[in-house]
Design a protein around this motif. Structure first.
Motif, short mmCIF file in Angstrom:
data_model
loop_
_atom_site.label_atom_id
_atom_site.label_comp_id
_atom_site.label_asym_id
_atom_site.label_seq_id
_atom_site.Cartn_x
_atom_site.Cartn_y
_atom_site.Cartn_z
N LEU A 153 -0.03 11.15 -1.12
CA LEU A 153 0.42 12.54 -0.27
C LEU A 153 0.84 13.38 -1.21
N GLU A 154 1.48 12.95 -2.43
CA GLU A 154 1.97 14.15 -3.51
C GLU A 154 0.75 14.73 -4.15
N ASN A 155 -0.07 13.88 -4.82
CA ASN A 155 -1.14 14.27 -5.70
C ASN A 155 -2.26 15.11 -5.06
N HIS A 156 -2.65 14.86 -3.50
CA HIS A 156 -3.46 15.74 -2.52
C HIS A 156 -2.76 16.57 -2.10
N HIS A 157 -1.43 16.90 -2.16
CA HIS A 157 -0.69 17.82 -1.31
C HIS A 157 -1.10 17.87 0.25
N LEU B 192 0.68 2.92 10.38
CA LEU B 192 1.02 3.27 9.38
C LEU B 192 0.77 4.46 8.66
N ARG B 193 1.77 5.40 8.65
CA ARG B 193 1.56 6.77 8.36
C ARG B 193 2.67 7.44 7.70
N MET B 194 2.35 8.21 6.77
CA MET B 194 3.34 8.73 5.64
C MET B 194 3.29 10.28 6.00
N VAL B 195 4.39 10.91 6.24
CA VAL B 195 4.35 12.40 6.23
C VAL B 195 5.45 12.96 5.18
N GLY B 196 5.33 14.19 4.76
CA GLY B 196 6.18 14.92 3.93
C GLY B 196 7.21 15.80 4.92
N ARG B 197 7.70 16.81 4.21
CA ARG B 197 8.80 17.44 4.93
C ARG B 197 8.31 18.24 6.08
N PHE C 130 0.62 -1.29 0.02
CA PHE C 130 -0.07 -0.04 -0.10
C PHE C 130 0.73 1.22 0.03
N LEU C 131 2.14 1.00 0.18
CA LEU C 131 3.04 2.30 0.29
C LEU C 131 3.10 3.49 -1.00
N LYS C 132 3.13 2.74 -2.22
CA LYS C 132 3.09 3.42 -3.49
C LYS C 132 1.76 4.24 -3.41
N THR C 133 0.51 3.54 -2.96
CA THR C 133 -0.73 4.29 -3.05
C THR C 133 -0.65 5.47 -2.13
N MET C 134 -0.11 5.08 -0.82
CA MET C 134 0.09 6.36 -0.01
C MET C 134 0.74 7.46 -0.61
N ALA C 135 1.90 7.15 -1.18
CA ALA C 135 3.03 8.17 -1.62
C ALA C 135 2.18 9.06 -2.81
N ASP C 136 1.63 8.25 -3.64
CA ASP C 136 0.99 9.02 -4.71
C ASP C 136 0.03 9.70 -4.07
#
Length: 232
Positions: A103-107, A154-159, A95-101
């Motif tokens: 995060l990026e596409n929805h800002h 399972l949490r992804m963050v940006g800068r 699921f990580l690729k979907t999460m990364a996409d």
């Protein structure tokens, strides 16, 4: 986009190797870093024998300290996003690729993998689901934002999230509190549906006695964190 998987590990000898192997297979675009939180079993030996990427903490810092170490590493080494994946095999790297996409596409500033949107896979015990529902309600009441799975690791963050968490991060049971931390700063959090598995090895650190402490501590931490915004 530089992406790092942070794997906090304390006594995860039964599952850590299979966790990393699954990550390599399912998320090849991600780097990974195991943060060995002064394990007392053979976790470190396994990491060394299989030449895995890891940091070895000299003292036990707890889940918060281990994850914060990963965020500090990610921020200082210029990663664009970082995601926590538990070392016990519950989180599916597919699921990580979907999460990364997302995060990026929805800002977004944080994307949470929620097991309760589609309610597929392992749903945790009934008692824990009741606690999760309590935290979801408390976050909604204090912030106006609905988070279906506030205890998901399972949490992804940006800068922005990396910078905040590298400076300040709760020592234990950090997930619900840090959600409020980001919302207090008007950062954007969204959830996507994921499927989680049962723990593949080891034992949970939360027993009945700790569950009571957990509920009280995190509830007070959420209220305190929210009150800091109201005072500003």
């Amino acid at each position: 986009m530089k992406k790092l998987i942070i794997i906090p590990a304390y006594n995860e000898s039964e599952a850590i190797l299979s966790t990393v192997e699954t990550i390599r297979r399912e998320a090849p675009d991600f780097d990974y870093l195991v943060v060995n939180d002064c394990s007392t079993d053979s976790t470190k030996q396994i990491l060394e024998e299989h030449h895995l990427n890891f940091l070895d903490l000299p003292v036990n810092l707890g889940i918060g300290g281990a994850v914060q170490t990963g965020y500090m590493y990610a921020y200082r080494h210029g990663y664009d996003m970082a995601v926590q994946v538990d070392g016990d095999g519950q989180h599916d790297p597919a699921f990580l690729k979907t999460m990364a996409d997302h995060l990026e596409n929805h800002h977004c500033d944080m994307v949470i993998g929620s097991r309760f949107i589609r309610k597929e896979g392992f749903q945790s015990s009934r008692a824990r689901r009741m606690g999760i529902q309590w935290f979801s309600w408390l976050i909604r009441v204090t912030t106006g934002t609905t988070i279906t799975d506030p205890t998901s690791g399972l949490r992804m963050v940006g800068r922005k999230g990396m910078e905040l968490f590298s400076k300040d991060y709760p020592r234990d049971y950090p997930e619900p509190e840090t959600i409020v931390t980001l919302l207090n700063r008007n950062l954007k959090i969204e959830e996507i549906p994921v499927i989680m598995k049962e723990r593949q090895g080891g034992t949970s650190s939360i027993n009945l006695k700790k569950s009571v402490y957990y509920m009280v501590k995190v509830s007070l931490a959420i209220l305190f964190e929210r009150s800091r915004k109201n005072k500003c």
